[in-house]
Scaffold this active site. Structure first.
Site, PDB file in Angstrom:
ATOM      1  N   GLY A   1       1.361  -7.058   2.217  1.00  0.00           N
ATOM      2  CA  GLY A   1       2.605  -6.277   2.165  1.00  0.00           C
ATOM      3  C   GLY A   1       3.432  -6.476   3.433  1.00  0.00           C
TER       4      GLY A   1
ATOM      5  N   VAL B   1       7.019 -17.285  18.394  1.00  0.00           N
ATOM      6  CA  VAL B   1       7.780 -18.539  18.531  1.00  0.00           C
ATOM      7  C   VAL B   1       8.188 -18.746  19.997  1.00  0.00           C
ATOM      8  CG1 VAL B   1       9.978 -19.658  17.918  1.00  0.00           C
ATOM      9  CG2 VAL B   1       8.599 -18.535  16.140  1.00  0.00           C
TER      10      VAL B   1
ATOM     11  N   ARG C   1       0.775 -12.629  -1.848  1.00  0.00           N
ATOM     12  CA  ARG C   1      -0.659 -12.458  -2.013  1.00  0.00           C
ATOM     13  C   ARG C   1      -1.130 -13.705  -2.762  1.00  0.00           C
ATOM     14  NH1 ARG C   1       1.275  -6.850  -2.694  1.00  0.00           N
ATOM     15  NH2 ARG C   1       0.601  -5.756  -0.811  1.00  0.00           N
TER      16      ARG C   1
ATOM     17  N   ASP D   1      -6.142  -6.084   6.639  1.00  0.00           N
ATOM     18  CA  ASP D   1      -7.553  -6.495   6.607  1.00  0.00           C
ATOM     19  C   ASP D   1      -7.803  -7.688   5.678  1.00  0.00           C
ATOM     20  OD1 ASP D   1      -8.442  -4.661   8.416  1.00  0.00           O
ATOM     21  OD2 ASP D   1      -9.136  -3.200   6.934  1.00  0.00           O
ATOM     22  N   GLY D   2      -7.142  -7.695   4.517  1.00  0.00           N
ATOM     23  CA  GLY D   2      -7.320  -8.810   3.579  1.00  0.00           C
ATOM     24  C   GLY D   2      -6.899 -10.112   4.232  1.00  0.00           C
TER      25      GLY D   2
ATOM     26  N   THR E   1       0.959  -3.699   8.924  1.00  0.00           N
ATOM     27  CA  THR E   1       0.953  -2.898   7.692  1.00  0.00           C
ATOM     28  C   THR E   1       1.547  -1.527   7.982  1.00  0.00           C
ATOM     29  OG1 THR E   1      -0.414  -1.691   6.095  1.00  0.00           O
ATOM     30  CG2 THR E   1      -1.502  -2.309   8.120  1.00  0.00           C
TER      31      THR E   1
ATOM     32  N   ASP F   1       0.624   1.042   6.593  1.00  0.00           N
ATOM     33  CA  ASP F   1      -0.384   2.054   6.244  1.00  0.00           C
ATOM     34  C   ASP F   1      -1.210   2.576   7.419  1.00  0.00           C
ATOM     35  OD1 ASP F   1       0.367   1.816   3.628  1.00  0.00           O
ATOM     36  OD2 ASP F   1      -1.344   0.604   3.005  1.00  0.00           O
TER      37      ASP F   1
ATOM     38  N   ASP G   1      -3.893   1.502   8.425  1.00  0.00           N
ATOM     39  CA  ASP G   1      -5.292   1.605   7.972  1.00  0.00           C
ATOM     40  C   ASP G   1      -6.152   0.440   8.466  1.00  0.00           C
ATOM     41  OD1 ASP G   1      -4.036  -0.299   6.431  1.00  0.00           O
ATOM     42  OD2 ASP G   1      -4.989   0.298   4.563  1.00  0.00           O
TER      43      ASP G   1
ATOM     44  N   ARG H   1      14.145  18.308   1.474  1.00  0.00           N
ATOM     45  CA  ARG H   1      13.874  19.705   1.854  1.00  0.00           C
ATOM     46  C   ARG H   1      15.160  20.550   1.802  1.00  0.00           C
ATOM     47  NH1 ARG H   1      10.115  21.755   6.256  1.00  0.00           N
ATOM     48  NH2 ARG H   1      10.979  23.756   6.831  1.00  0.00           N
TER      49      ARG H   1
ATOM     50  N   ARG I   1      13.117  25.657  -4.685  1.00  0.00           N
ATOM     51  CA  ARG I   1      12.198  24.892  -5.536  1.00  0.00           C
ATOM     52  C   ARG I   1      10.928  24.494  -4.791  1.00  0.00           C
ATOM     53  NH1 ARG I   1      16.798  20.864  -7.984  1.00  0.00           N
ATOM     54  NH2 ARG I   1      17.186  22.033  -9.900  1.00  0.00           N
TER      55      ARG I   1
ATOM     56  N   ARG J   1      -1.972   3.756  -0.669  1.00  0.00           N
ATOM     57  CA  ARG J   1      -2.854   3.813  -1.842  1.00  0.00           C
ATOM     58  C   ARG J   1      -4.238   4.303  -1.432  1.00  0.00           C
ATOM     59  NH1 ARG J   1      -2.159  -1.690  -4.454  1.00  0.00           N
ATOM     60  NH2 ARG J   1      -0.025  -1.063  -4.845  1.00  0.00           N
TER      61      ARG J   1
ATOM     62  N   GLY K   1       6.925  19.563   8.423  1.00  0.00           N
ATOM     63  CA  GLY K   1       6.521  20.954   8.211  1.00  0.00           C
ATOM     64  C   GLY K   1       6.222  21.230   6.749  1.00  0.00           C
TER      65      GLY K   1
ATOM     66  N   GLU L   1       0.474   8.200  -2.251  1.00  0.00           N
ATOM     67  CA  GLU L   1       0.474   7.323  -3.428  1.00  0.00           C
ATOM     68  C   GLU L   1      -0.919   7.203  -4.066  1.00  0.00           C
ATOM     69  OE1 GLU L   1       1.353   3.406  -2.086  1.00  0.00           O
ATOM     70  OE2 GLU L   1       1.272   2.502  -4.076  1.00  0.00           O
TER      71      GLU L   1
ATOM     72  N   HIS M   1       9.253   1.833  -2.239  1.00  0.00           N
ATOM     73  CA  HIS M   1       9.355   0.692  -1.322  1.00  0.00           C
ATOM     74  C   HIS M   1      10.423   0.821  -0.252  1.00  0.00           C
ATOM     75  CE1 HIS M   1       6.739  -1.023  -4.393  1.00  0.00           C
ATOM     76  NE2 HIS M   1       6.345  -1.834  -3.444  1.00  0.00           N
TER      77      HIS M   1
HETATM   78  P1  ADP Z   1      -3.483  -7.097   3.478  1.00  0.00           P
HETATM   79  O1  ADP Z   1      -3.561  -8.280   4.361  1.00  0.00           O
HETATM   80  O2  ADP Z   1      -2.243  -6.301   3.673  1.00  0.00           O
HETATM   81  O3  ADP Z   1      -4.762  -6.268   3.492  1.00  0.00           O
HETATM   82  P2  ADP Z   1      -4.254  -8.192   0.886  1.00  0.00           P
HETATM   83  O4  ADP Z   1      -5.560  -7.466   0.817  1.00  0.00           O
HETATM   84  O5  ADP Z   1      -3.392  -8.274  -0.335  1.00  0.00           O
HETATM   85  O6  ADP Z   1      -3.279  -7.607   1.983  1.00  0.00           O
HETATM   86  O7  ADP Z   1      -4.588  -9.660   1.409  1.00  0.00           O
HETATM   87  C1  ADP Z   1      -3.560 -10.596   1.629  1.00  0.00           C
HETATM   88  C2  ADP Z   1      -4.054 -11.954   1.271  1.00  0.00           C
HETATM   89  O8  ADP Z   1      -5.149 -12.331   2.135  1.00  0.00           O
HETATM   90  C3  ADP Z   1      -4.629 -12.114  -0.126  1.00  0.00           C
HETATM   91  O9  ADP Z   1      -3.640 -12.286  -1.103  1.00  0.00           O
HETATM   92  C4  ADP Z   1      -5.481 -13.347   0.021  1.00  0.00           C
HETATM   93  O10 ADP Z   1      -4.691 -14.520  -0.028  1.00  0.00           O
HETATM   94  C5  ADP Z   1      -6.017 -13.196   1.442  1.00  0.00           C
HETATM   95  N1  ADP Z   1      -7.361 -12.619   1.389  1.00  0.00           N
HETATM   96  C6  ADP Z   1      -7.705 -11.347   1.067  1.00  0.00           C
HETATM   97  N2  ADP Z   1      -9.040 -11.199   1.041  1.00  0.00           N
HETATM   98  C7  ADP Z   1      -9.572 -12.404   1.348  1.00  0.00           C
HETATM   99  C8  ADP Z   1     -10.912 -12.919   1.480  1.00  0.00           C
HETATM  100  N3  ADP Z   1     -11.969 -12.144   1.294  1.00  0.00           N
HETATM  101  N4  ADP Z   1     -11.056 -14.220   1.799  1.00  0.00           N
HETATM  102  C9  ADP Z   1      -9.980 -15.011   1.998  1.00  0.00           C
HETATM  103  N5  ADP Z   1      -8.713 -14.607   1.874  1.00  0.00           N
HETATM  104  C10 ADP Z   1      -8.494 -13.320   1.570  1.00  0.00           C
HETATM  105  O1  F6P Z   2      -0.074  -1.855   2.219  1.00  0.00           O
HETATM  106  C1  F6P Z   2       1.251  -1.449   2.221  1.00  0.00           C
HETATM  107  C2  F6P Z   2       1.638  -0.842   0.893  1.00  0.00           C
HETATM  108  O2  F6P Z   2       2.999  -0.513   0.931  1.00  0.00           O
HETATM  109  C3  F6P Z   2       0.793   0.358   0.466  1.00  0.00           C
HETATM  110  O3  F6P Z   2       1.182   1.567   1.082  1.00  0.00           O
HETATM  111  C4  F6P Z   2       1.027   0.358  -1.018  1.00  0.00           C
HETATM  112  O4  F6P Z   2      -0.028   0.987  -1.681  1.00  0.00           O
HETATM  113  C5  F6P Z   2       1.073  -1.106  -1.344  1.00  0.00           C
HETATM  114  O5  F6P Z   2       1.434  -1.777  -0.154  1.00  0.00           O
HETATM  115  C6  F6P Z   2       2.051  -1.457  -2.429  1.00  0.00           C
HETATM  116  O6  F6P Z   2       2.035  -2.811  -2.591  1.00  0.00           O
HETATM  117  P1  F6P Z   2       3.021  -3.646  -3.545  1.00  0.00           P
HETATM  118  O7  F6P Z   2       3.932  -2.707  -4.204  1.00  0.00           O
HETATM  119  O8  F6P Z   2       3.712  -4.595  -2.633  1.00  0.00           O
HETATM  120  O9  F6P Z   2       2.096  -4.355  -4.464  1.00  0.00           O
END
Ligand code: ADP
Ligand code: F6P
Length: 324
Positions: free
Chosen positions: A15, A28, A76, A107-108, A129, A131, A133, A158, A166, A175, A189, A227, A254
């Site tokens: 994201g 850069v 992704r 993390d992904g 990110t 998030d 997280d 608000r 309301r 998520r 608040g 969410e 978004h």
């Molecule tokens: P984020 O980086 O925000 O956590 P994603 O979990 O969607 O987002 O991961 C982003 C991209 O990183 C994925 O679409 C994939 O290409 C790559 N990725 C995620 N998990 C793995 C993994 N276990 N091994 C290799 N590439 C990964």
């Molecule tokens: O990780 C960022 C984030 O905006 C989360 O808060 C949300 O759950 C997710 O990405 C939504 O992802 P997308 O709509 O891009 O698939």
């Protein structure tokens, strides 16, 4: 002997988040100052596998620090989660002379960077990110902007909620993580916050809270809903039926991912971008940059990915105390 890095690649993945452009700009320019070549890889790992790779000069990042989104685009990519995709990615890096790569994402994306590092491409991850997280860091690129965007939007809801007396359910992003909801709950608040980490699905408790607060003369009742819990529209209908208080749902969506980054996101993303280049120049690999206890630091990616992070129990409790 540490591997000497001549050409650095940079990509954004997962994201998008406001401040990613500030990080790219810093990468850069720091790379150029350090005498390295710099290549931008478009559309994350998907672009790497498609060889969407461009040479970058200092001027290519002019006029970008204030812009939301990512000038490199993001994606992704399922193919990159396979060993074959990862080997192809490493081979493409070598073909283009990329010996070090900076991955801006969550993390992904770091899991992908970890795989490239194991295949001999030096890698550094930057936490990008909205998030917040990522366990190894107290700061992630984009959170500050996103939470300020959400806060300003909730202030507006608000106003109208008070005028009409309301209940308003406002759904913010996250998520799996309730950081945006928690911060907005305190900053706006809110009368109640629903976090994926804490929610017990006891809607009756929420209903009782609204009825009590109405009896105490509160004009509005703001619920910040993450969410990950979702279902704000149907929740609004059920709450209205159970309390007799007119209830509306607003999903911010978004809009929270876009917009010009705050000063904090620009400065922290710039610092992290420069640090990533400096770490590559020192021969470091399989590292992720973080911010902890007032300092910019780096961790081994394996260690970073094994860390866990909890929502602050104290902040969660005081958010409830403040809603009296
Ligand atoms: P984020 O980086 O925000 O956590 P994603 O979990 O969607 O987002 O991961 C982003 C991209 O990183 C994925 O679409 C994939 O290409 C790559 N990725 C995620 N998990 C793995 C993994 N276990 N091994 C290799 N590439 C990964
Ligand atoms: O990780 C960022 C984030 O905006 C989360 O808060 C949300 O759950 C997710 O990405 C939504 O992802 P997308 O709509 O891009 O698939």
């Amino acid at each position: 002997m540490a591997k000497e890095i001549n050409t650095i690649g940079v990509l954004t993945s997962g994201g998008d988040a406001p401040g990613m452009n500030a990080a790219i700009r810093a990468v850069v320019r720091e790379a150029i100052v350090k005498g390295k070549k710099i290549k931008g890889i478009k559309r994350g790992y998907a672009g790497l596998l498609q060889e969407e790779i461009i040479d970058m000069q200092a001027k290519d990042v002019s006029d970008t620090i204030q812009k939301g989104g990512t000038i490199l685009q993001t994606a992704r990519c399922m193919e990159f989660t396979t060993p074959e995709g990862q080997q192809k990615g490493a081979d493409i890096c070598r073909k283009h002379g990329i010996d070090g790569i900076i991955v801006i994402g969550g993390d992904g994306s770091f899991r992908g960077a970890q795989k490239l590092a194991a295949l001999g491409i030096n890698t550094i991850g930057l936490p990008g990110t909205i998030d917040l997280d990522i366990a190894c860091t107290e700061y992630t690129i984009g959170f500050d902007t996103a939470v300020n965007t959400a806060m300003e939007a909730i202030d507006k809801v608000r106003d109208t909620s008070t005028s009409h007396e309301r209940c308003s359910i406002i759904e913010v992003m996250g998520r799996g993580a309730g950081y945006i909801a928690l911060w907005c709950g305190i900053a706006n608040g809110a009368e109640d916050i629903l976090l994926p980490e804490k929610y017990d699905y006891d809607e009756q408790k929420l209903v009782n809270h609204i009825i009590e607060s109405r009896k105490r003369g509160k004009k509005h009742f703001i619920i910040v809903n993450a969410e990950g819990i979702g279902h704000s529209a149907s929740m609004a209908k059920r709450i209205e039926a159970a309390t007799g208080v007119e209830t509306r749902a607003t999903i911010l969506g978004h809009m929270q991912r876009g917009g010009s980054p705050t000063c904090k996101d620009r400065v922290y993303a710039s610092t992290m971008g420069a640090l990533a280049v400096d770490l590559l120049c020192e021969g470091k690999t399989n590292r992720v940059v973080g911010y902890r206890h007032g300092d910019f630091v780096d961790f081994d990616i394996d260690e970073a990915l094994s860390m866990t992070k909890e929502i602050s129990e104290y902040q969660y409790q005081i958010s409830k105390n403040f809603s009296i």
